[in-house]
Write a protein that holds these residues in place. Structure first.
Motif, PDB file in Angstrom:
ATOM      1  N   UNK A  72       3.900 -11.480  20.478  1.00  0.00           N
ATOM      2  CA  UNK A  72       4.951 -10.840  21.285  1.00  0.00           C
ATOM      3  C   UNK A  72       6.169 -10.476  20.435  1.00  0.00           C
ATOM      4  N   UNK A  73       7.108  -9.832  21.054  1.00  0.00           N
ATOM      5  CA  UNK A  73       8.402  -9.546  20.431  1.00  0.00           C
ATOM      6  C   UNK A  73       8.293  -8.806  19.118  1.00  0.00           C
ATOM      7  N   UNK A  74       8.882  -9.354  18.044  1.00  0.00           N
ATOM      8  CA  UNK A  74       8.907  -8.658  16.763  1.00  0.00           C
ATOM      9  C   UNK A  74       7.526  -8.447  16.136  1.00  0.00           C
ATOM     10  N   UNK A  75       6.497  -9.096  16.666  1.00  0.00           N
ATOM     11  CA  UNK A  75       5.135  -8.905  16.155  1.00  0.00           C
ATOM     12  C   UNK A  75       4.291  -7.989  17.011  1.00  0.00           C
ATOM     13  N   UNK A  76       4.869  -7.419  18.057  1.00  0.00           N
ATOM     14  CA  UNK A  76       4.098  -6.658  19.037  1.00  0.00           C
ATOM     15  C   UNK A  76       3.644  -5.283  18.544  1.00  0.00           C
ATOM     16  N   UNK A  77       4.068  -4.878  17.357  1.00  0.00           N
ATOM     17  CA  UNK A  77       3.646  -3.572  16.834  1.00  0.00           C
ATOM     18  C   UNK A  77       2.293  -3.650  16.113  1.00  0.00           C
ATOM     19  N   UNK A  78       1.760  -4.867  15.955  1.00  0.00           N
ATOM     20  CA  UNK A  78       0.429  -5.061  15.373  1.00  0.00           C
ATOM     21  C   UNK A  78      -0.501  -5.511  16.496  1.00  0.00           C
ATOM     22  N   UNK A  79      -1.651  -4.865  16.588  1.00  0.00           N
ATOM     23  CA  UNK A  79      -2.619  -5.201  17.637  1.00  0.00           C
ATOM     24  C   UNK A  79      -3.617  -6.233  17.130  1.00  0.00           C
ATOM     25  N   UNK A  80      -4.391  -6.747  18.060  1.00  0.00           N
ATOM     26  CA  UNK A  80      -5.518  -7.610  17.745  1.00  0.00           C
ATOM     27  C   UNK A  80      -6.640  -7.296  18.717  1.00  0.00           C
ATOM     28  N   UNK A  81      -7.828  -7.760  18.412  1.00  0.00           N
ATOM     29  CA  UNK A  81      -8.964  -7.540  19.308  1.00  0.00           C
ATOM     30  C   UNK A  81     -10.009  -8.613  19.051  1.00  0.00           C
ATOM     31  N   UNK A  82     -10.851  -8.834  20.043  1.00  0.00           N
ATOM     32  CA  UNK A  82     -11.981  -9.752  19.942  1.00  0.00           C
ATOM     33  C   UNK A  82     -13.176  -9.092  20.607  1.00  0.00           C
ATOM     34  N   UNK A  83     -14.354  -9.420  20.105  1.00  0.00           N
ATOM     35  CA  UNK A  83     -15.583  -8.764  20.558  1.00  0.00           C
ATOM     36  C   UNK A  83     -16.675  -9.793  20.792  1.00  0.00           C
ATOM     37  N   UNK A  84     -17.451  -9.582  21.860  1.00  0.00           N
ATOM     38  CA  UNK A  84     -18.622 -10.408  22.134  1.00  0.00           C
ATOM     39  C   UNK A  84     -19.764  -9.490  22.559  1.00  0.00           C
ATOM     40  N   UNK A  85     -20.934  -9.742  21.987  1.00  0.00           N
ATOM     41  CA  UNK A  85     -22.120  -8.938  22.291  1.00  0.00           C
ATOM     42  C   UNK A  85     -23.223  -9.881  22.761  1.00  0.00           C
ATOM     43  N   UNK A  86     -23.912  -9.501  23.821  1.00  0.00           N
ATOM     44  CA  UNK A  86     -25.036 -10.298  24.326  1.00  0.00           C
ATOM     45  C   UNK A  86     -26.075 -10.460  23.222  1.00  0.00           C
TER      46      UNK A  86
END
Length: 162
Positions: A72-86
């Protein structure tokens, strides 16, 4: 394969994927005894993030992803993601399609890059995919992941600038 926003009716197919991956204890830092309610809280993103599913022509959920701001806040300009595949959909490009979709979404939303905080160093197929899509390993926390077969192994922090 279609990647679309998660809708409530998808949960019946998403939950078994999360449960299977959490119980395997080899790629995610999730409690193997995770309840459906706990999983919902961990996986379903609210704005400004999003949760998506990859579905086949019959509407079967092959995989799922979540993305949003890394911090959040000052770090909110970098995204993240997570992935799950059957398990029975792996090796068919589902993970790649989900990751490409997350990268496209993050760029369109104006993020400056994407960071993965905890990629298990033994997850070689995911690491190869992420590197192919522009990520680099910027550090490794030694022994941060307790793999049931390999013991304590590292978690990579990976970054892709936009």
């Amino acid at each position: 394969m279609l990647i679309r926003e998660f809708v409530e009716a998808d949960w019946a197919q998403v939950w078994p994927i999360i449960r299977e991956i959490a119980r395997a204890q080899d790629t995610f830092c999730y409690d193997p005894d995770l309840t459906p309610e706990q999983a919902r809280g961990l996986w379903l993103e609210t704005a400004p993030g999003r949760t998506v599913v990859a579905v086949d022509d019959d509407g079967r959920v092959l995989g799922t992803a979540k993305s949003g701001p890394n911090r959040p806040g000052p770090g909110a300009h970098i995204s993240t993601a997570s992935f799950m595949v059957a398990a029975d959909a792996r090796g068919r490009g589902v993970g790649a399609a989900l990751c490409e979709d997350a990268l496209r979404w993050a760029r369109d939303e104006g993020y400056a890059g994407m960071q993965f905080n905890a990629v298990v160093e033994s997850n070689h197929s995911a690491i190869r995919l992420y590197e192919r899509l522009g990520f680099t390993i910027i550090g490794t926390v030694p022994g941060a992941f307790a793999d049931p077969e390999l013991g304590r192994i590292g978690l990579h922090v990976m970054h892709c600038p936009f």
